[in-house]
Design a protein around this motif. Structure first.
Motif: not given
Length: 431
Positions: A186, A274, A323
């Motif tokens: 991430r 994701a 995100c």
């Protein structure tokens, strides 16, 4: 109150660092001799475009992080903002000293970037499995992989290296992973993105670093992009480069735009998945409803400029945690701007469609994580890495087996102020 505590309250911020750092446990000794700082370039992989890393990253030699002089500390602060990532090899640093070093960049900050002891108790947060707090220094977190025993007041801690299968929509097969294929987990900034201000610097200290063969980080986005990385690397990209490589119409959009983050964004995003690049969330509508989040206040919701101004260089860094973003707010072009016809949202916009927001940000951020623009750090034991959390994005990479024990200390502190965005001159120049 002890005499040392009293002294702490009546000294300058830099002297306060010296007092903290000069009181390690009795078993540790430090030289008081001031040493000259030496710099070396970071060892870039063959995949890196060296021209894009000319000012990025330096190894700092000739200092003892446990006993920095005020002059050395000032120089290190300036070097960090100039180069974004600093590496110190063979560092001996206690949790107290790491906290003191981190705090020196923002002397009035006092709590961990997500709040002391908050993340571990917020079981709905996507960060919950990743962090264990050092009991006597709650601003320092223990992260890594495997079982760690009798560590800095923790009788035992089960650490789990984040794995893309727990967060990404698509997964690498077990067979390919066994052959060494992996992904970015991430891409992010260390920040709560709600209530607390983003930390200015993160310090990351490698205590136990498993060795192993290289892995191949796959983007799996149809581009064919891959990047050979050391096992368990931390990958960095420059927010300055992220802005500089944009075409004019996207530079104009960036300099005029702000992002609004969701309340409790790590809880909000937890049910979602994701993208395969680790750069943002897929549009599946799985995010938690704002009504179902823990109690939140509108006044604590964070809205930040897309571009953050470097306090030393004056440069602009594209700093967005993709995100957690829920809205995009675009200011209109300045009245005296010369229009070419290619401008995006010349009259301004407030974009609340989550899919549209994500698509715009991905178009702007994806070029900067291309393999030739990524610095994947090859960790060694006792590496201390300082990075400009308001100037870079970073990500965990790779996968470990259960018996591979990895232990790191991480510290960042919720800042005393919010980032500063582009100046009027910046807007005139780039809009």
């Amino acid at each position: 109150m002890s005499s040392s505590s009293s002294a702490m309250l009546h000294t300058s911020p830099l002297r306060r660092y010296a007092l903290l750092a000069s009181n390690p446990p009795a078993s540790t000794s430090y030289s008081t001799r001031a040493m000259a700082i030496e710099l070396a370039t970071l060892p870039l992989p063959a995949s890196a475009d060296a021209s894009k890393f000319a000012d990025f990253g330096r190894e700092v030699k000739g200092v003892n992080l446990g006993s920095l002089t005020e002059e050395q500390l000032k120089e290190i602060q300036e070097l960090l903002y100039k180069h974004d990532v600093l590496l110190f090899r063979d560092a001996d640093v206690t949790p107290e000293q790491q906290f003191a070093l981190t705090k020196a960049f923002d002397p009035t900050s006092a709590v961990y970037g997500h709040g002391n002891n908050k993340t571990g108790k917020t079981t709905l947060s996507i960060l919950h499995p990743d962090l264990k707090t050092i009991p006597r220094v709650p601003q320092v977190q223990l992260i890594g992989n495997g079982m760690v025993y009798n560590h800095e007041g923790l009788a035992e801690a089960k650490l789990k290296h984040p794995h893309h299968k727990t967060f990404h929509k698509t997964h690498i097969s077990d067979e390919d992973e066994e052959k060494g294929a992996t992904r970015f987990y991430r891409w992010h900034i260390d920040a709560a993105l709600y209530d607390l201000s983003p930390p200015k610097v993160t310090t990351l200290y490698g205590l136990s670093v498993p060795r192993g063969g290289k892995q191949v980080c796959r983007y799996d986005d149809g581009t064919g992009d891959e990047l050979e990385v050391p096992l368990g690397t931390t990958a960095f990209v420059s927010g300055r480069t992220m802005f500089e490589i944009l075409p004019p119409e996207l530079k104009s959009l960036a300099v005029r735009s702000k992002v609004r983050y969701a309340p409790h964004p790590y809880v909000w995003m937890a049910p979602a998945h994701a993208k395969s690049t680790g750069l943002g969330i897929e549009n599946e509508g799985l995010e938690m409803s704002f009504d179902d989040l823990p109690p939140w206040e509108q006044s604590k919701v964070k809205t930040f400029p897309i571009l953050w101004k470097n306090p030393v260089t004056g440069g602009l860094h594209f700093q967005v945690h993709p995100c957690g973003v829920s809205e995009l707010i675009v200011d209109p072009l300045p009245a005296d701007a010369k229009k070419t016809g290619n401008e995006l949202y010349p009259d301004g916009a407030h974009i609340k469609d989550l899919g549209a927001v994500r698509d715009i940000l991905y178009k702007m951020q994806r070029p900067a994580i291309a393999p030739n623009l990524v610095y994947p750090h090859d960790w060694h034991e006792k590496d201390m890495v300082l990075f400009h959390n308001r100037g870079v994005l970073h990500t965990v990479v790779g996968a470990f087996k259960e018996d591979q024990v990895r232990a790191f200390h991480q510290c960042n502190l919720a800042a005393s102020d919010d980032p500063i965005g582009p100046s009027e001159e910046d807007i005139k120049k780039w809009a």
